[in-house]
Design an enzyme around this catalytic site. Structure first.
Site, mmCIF file in Angstrom:
data_model
loop_
_atom_site.group_PDB
_atom_site.id
_atom_site.type_symbol
_atom_site.label_atom_id
_atom_site.label_comp_id
_atom_site.label_asym_id
_atom_site.label_seq_id
_atom_site.Cartn_x
_atom_site.Cartn_y
_atom_site.Cartn_z
ATOM 1 N N ARG A 159 36.435 4.099 5.357
ATOM 2 C CA ARG A 159 36.972 2.815 4.911
ATOM 3 C C ARG A 159 35.878 1.765 4.756
ATOM 4 O O ARG A 159 34.843 1.816 5.420
ATOM 5 C CB ARG A 159 38.043 2.315 5.873
ATOM 6 C CG ARG A 159 37.542 1.952 7.251
ATOM 7 C CD ARG A 159 38.690 1.589 8.185
ATOM 8 N NE ARG A 159 39.526 2.744 8.500
ATOM 9 C CZ ARG A 159 40.776 2.905 8.062
ATOM 10 N NH1 ARG A 159 41.333 1.978 7.310
ATOM 11 N NH2 ARG A 159 41.467 3.975 8.397
ATOM 12 N N GLN B 158 34.318 2.050 16.585
ATOM 13 C CA GLN B 158 33.771 1.334 15.424
ATOM 14 C C GLN B 158 34.275 -0.103 15.371
ATOM 15 O O GLN B 158 33.528 -1.014 14.989
ATOM 16 C CB GLN B 158 34.133 2.107 14.143
ATOM 17 C CG GLN B 158 33.393 3.432 14.034
ATOM 18 C CD GLN B 158 34.006 4.390 13.023
ATOM 19 O OE1 GLN B 158 35.205 4.327 12.741
ATOM 20 N NE2 GLN B 158 33.201 5.280 12.482
ATOM 21 N N CYS C 284 32.821 5.811 7.313
ATOM 22 C CA CYS C 284 32.833 6.840 6.271
ATOM 23 C C CYS C 284 34.188 6.901 5.556
ATOM 24 O O CYS C 284 34.266 7.347 4.409
ATOM 25 C CB CYS C 284 32.492 8.204 6.862
ATOM 26 S SG CYS C 284 33.587 8.710 8.211
#
Length: 530
Positions: free
Chosen positions: A133, A201, A131
């Site tokens: 990058r 992530q 959200c």
């Protein structure tokens, strides 16, 4: 050198050819023999066209191209190394509207990697899309051309003009790109310094990339090393400790004021289920609180929060039951948009004391502006009130502490960056090691075959095996010294430099450069066919 029509159809082959410059007496290998290729473009094109007329299309596109490469400064090409490049847009450089259009869902990452590696100058790729990058990491044959191709690809997939992407993107190369992903993984590039979600992530990029053609040795190695860095920074600096947002500070402060033994049993009440109230609930759950009451005007928001956080007992109460709910609570968090106080001294004086386990004093943690709890409530002996100003001191202290820890983290990142660069440098010797072993094995087999033919057909299996073992032993003993001088762990820059010098010397002595170039060429052409 402009690539002739003979090589059209294999873009990455054309790319390699463009890395070389023909001299005035350059030659082109054809089945008709060697022909001179003068520097004059018109004459050169004529000669190449004439050579193509004598060949089938497939022969023209493969034999000539391969021989051209093998005879045009292979030493220069094998010494060149592709660059790691990051082309990115983040919350620091681009508005959310642009990041939304550029975002690539996780399920589409393998497809994106395939498309990126299909570009002429891209060998490996990875996508980090969150959200905050959208960053594309590639191994590029040419920095300038690789960036141009990736930017055009981003424009094509998002519908955003190239010029607009260029205004907001950032570009980093090699060591700077390495340092960036290490900082990202460590949480140093996040809005909340040291937050842990980004590390998960980065791990997901590696998990999704496993087995994907194009998530190659360099890029996968970069991300795996970034995971190591992220873990090490958090372990050695404890950078994630301490609340740095108002909602997390509210929970941290409340738990600090409660006896540790009562954390699991304290009765929690949250008034307001808006954005701040929801964050308070999440932070409570993160701290181990699995039972709470939420007072709100409507039940819909509470139901949505309950569905979002399964496994937690969240009880809804309407606003008219606020005082009754407060009477049953030990800690009251308030986060509503009310312009007048919800709790006054008169209200709180009528409430029974809090649980004996927490000392009988009820805590009011007010994160609303304007305040939901009147300052006069502090005059009640069985109540304590903390507002946003109290929380700001906690947040400021924690932020200052995280900044100190971020400086410590930079030392770790610098150390790990040097280790990763040394690892990349050590990869340079791998093709030479393989080719030298193959070269020695070809000689061994040829000489073994000669020996066996001289010894006749009546040799038994035991003798054959003994001669074979003898030849292997001699070759292995002979290769031991060169192999030792082609290996290093990268910890010593002097040793690394010597290793690379040894590699180039062996390449020259045994003529391994052309073999290595041919191997690279075949890998690229097979990649094109796939």
């Amino acid at each position: 050198m402009a690539v002739s029509n003979a090589f059209v159809g294999c873009p990455k082959l054309e790319t390699l050819l463009n890395h070389h410059t023909l001299s005035s007496t350059s030659t082109l290998q054809t089945p008709l023999g060697l022909i001179g290729v003068p520097r004059n473009n018109r004459t050169r094109r004529g000669l190449i066209h004439r050579a193509r007329c004598e060949l089938s299309p497939s022969e023209s596109a493969t034999i000539s191209a391969l021989e051209q490469l093998k005879n045009s400064a292979p030493d220069r090409y094998t010494k060149e190394r592709s660059s790691i490049v990051v082309i990115g847009l983040s919350i620091h450089t681009a508005p959310v509207e642009m990041r939304e259009k550029l975002a690539i869902p996780e399920a589409e990452w393998p497809r994106a990697i395939g498309e990126l590696c299909g570009l002429n100058h891209i060998e490996e790729a990875a996508v980090l899309s969150t959200c905050n990058r959208m960053e594309i990491y590639v191994l590029a044959l040419s920095q300038h051309r690789g960036v141009k191709e990736v930017t055009e690809w981003m424009s094509k997939t998002s519908g955003i003009p190239v010029s607009e992407i260029c205004q907001h993107r950032f570009l980093l190369y090699n060591k700077d790109a390495t340092q960036h992903i290490f900082e990202v993984s460590a949480g140093l590039d996040s809005l909340v310094l040291g937050e842990g979600q980004i590390l998960a992530q980065v791990k997901q990029v590696v998990k999704v990339g496993q087995g994907v053609n194009g998530f190659g040795r360099n890029i996968s190695g970069l991300f795996k090393h970034a995971i190591t860095v992220g873990k090490r920074v958090r372990t050695e600096t404890n950078i994630a400790a301490g609340a740095v947002s108002v909602s997390s500070a509210a929970v941290e402060l409340a738990l600090m004021k409660l006896p540790e033994s009562s954390h699991a049993s304290a009765r929690m009440l949250i008034i307001g289920a808006g954005k701040m109230g929801k964050l308070v609930i999440k932070h409570l759950v993160a701290k181990g609180c699995n039972k709470m009451v939420v007072v709100n005007r409507s039940e819909e928001r509470v139901t949505a929060i309950r569905e979002e956080i399964p496994g937690v007992e969240i009880t809804y109460r309407p606003l008219d039951e606020m005082l009754a709910s407060a009477a049953e609570a030990d800690v009251v968090f308030t986060s509503t948009a009310s312009e007048s106080p919800l709790f006054s001294k008169e209200h709180v004086e009528t409430l029974p004391p809090a649980s004996p386990e927490i000392g009988g004093v009820r805590l009011f943690v007010d994160i609303s502006v304007p305040r939901n709890v009147g300052s006069c409530v502090n005059e009640v002996e069985t109540a304590r009130v903390y507002n946003v100003d109290d929380l700001k001191e906690v947040v400021a202290a924690n932020k200052e502490d995280r900044l100190r820890k971020a400086m410590e983290a930079q030392t770790i990142i610098a150390e790990e960056s040097n280790q990763f660069e040394a690892w990349r440098d050590s990869l340079e010797t791998v093709p030479t090691i393989k080719k030298l072993r193959a070269y020695a094995e070809r000689i061994r087999m040829a000489e073994l075959e000669k020996c066996m033919s001289k010894m006749g057909d009546d040799i038994n299996k035991k003798t054959t095996r003994a001669v074979d073992d003898l030849s292997r032993g001699i070759v292995n003993r002979f290769l031991h010294g060169p192999m030792q001088h082609l290996r290093c762990d990268g910890s010593d820059s002097r040793t690394l430099s010597e290793t690379l010098e040894n590699m180039h010397a062996l390449n020259r002595m045994y003529g391994l450069e052309k073999d290595i170039l041919e191997e690279k060429l075949k890998a690229m052409t097979s990649g094109q066919q796939k």
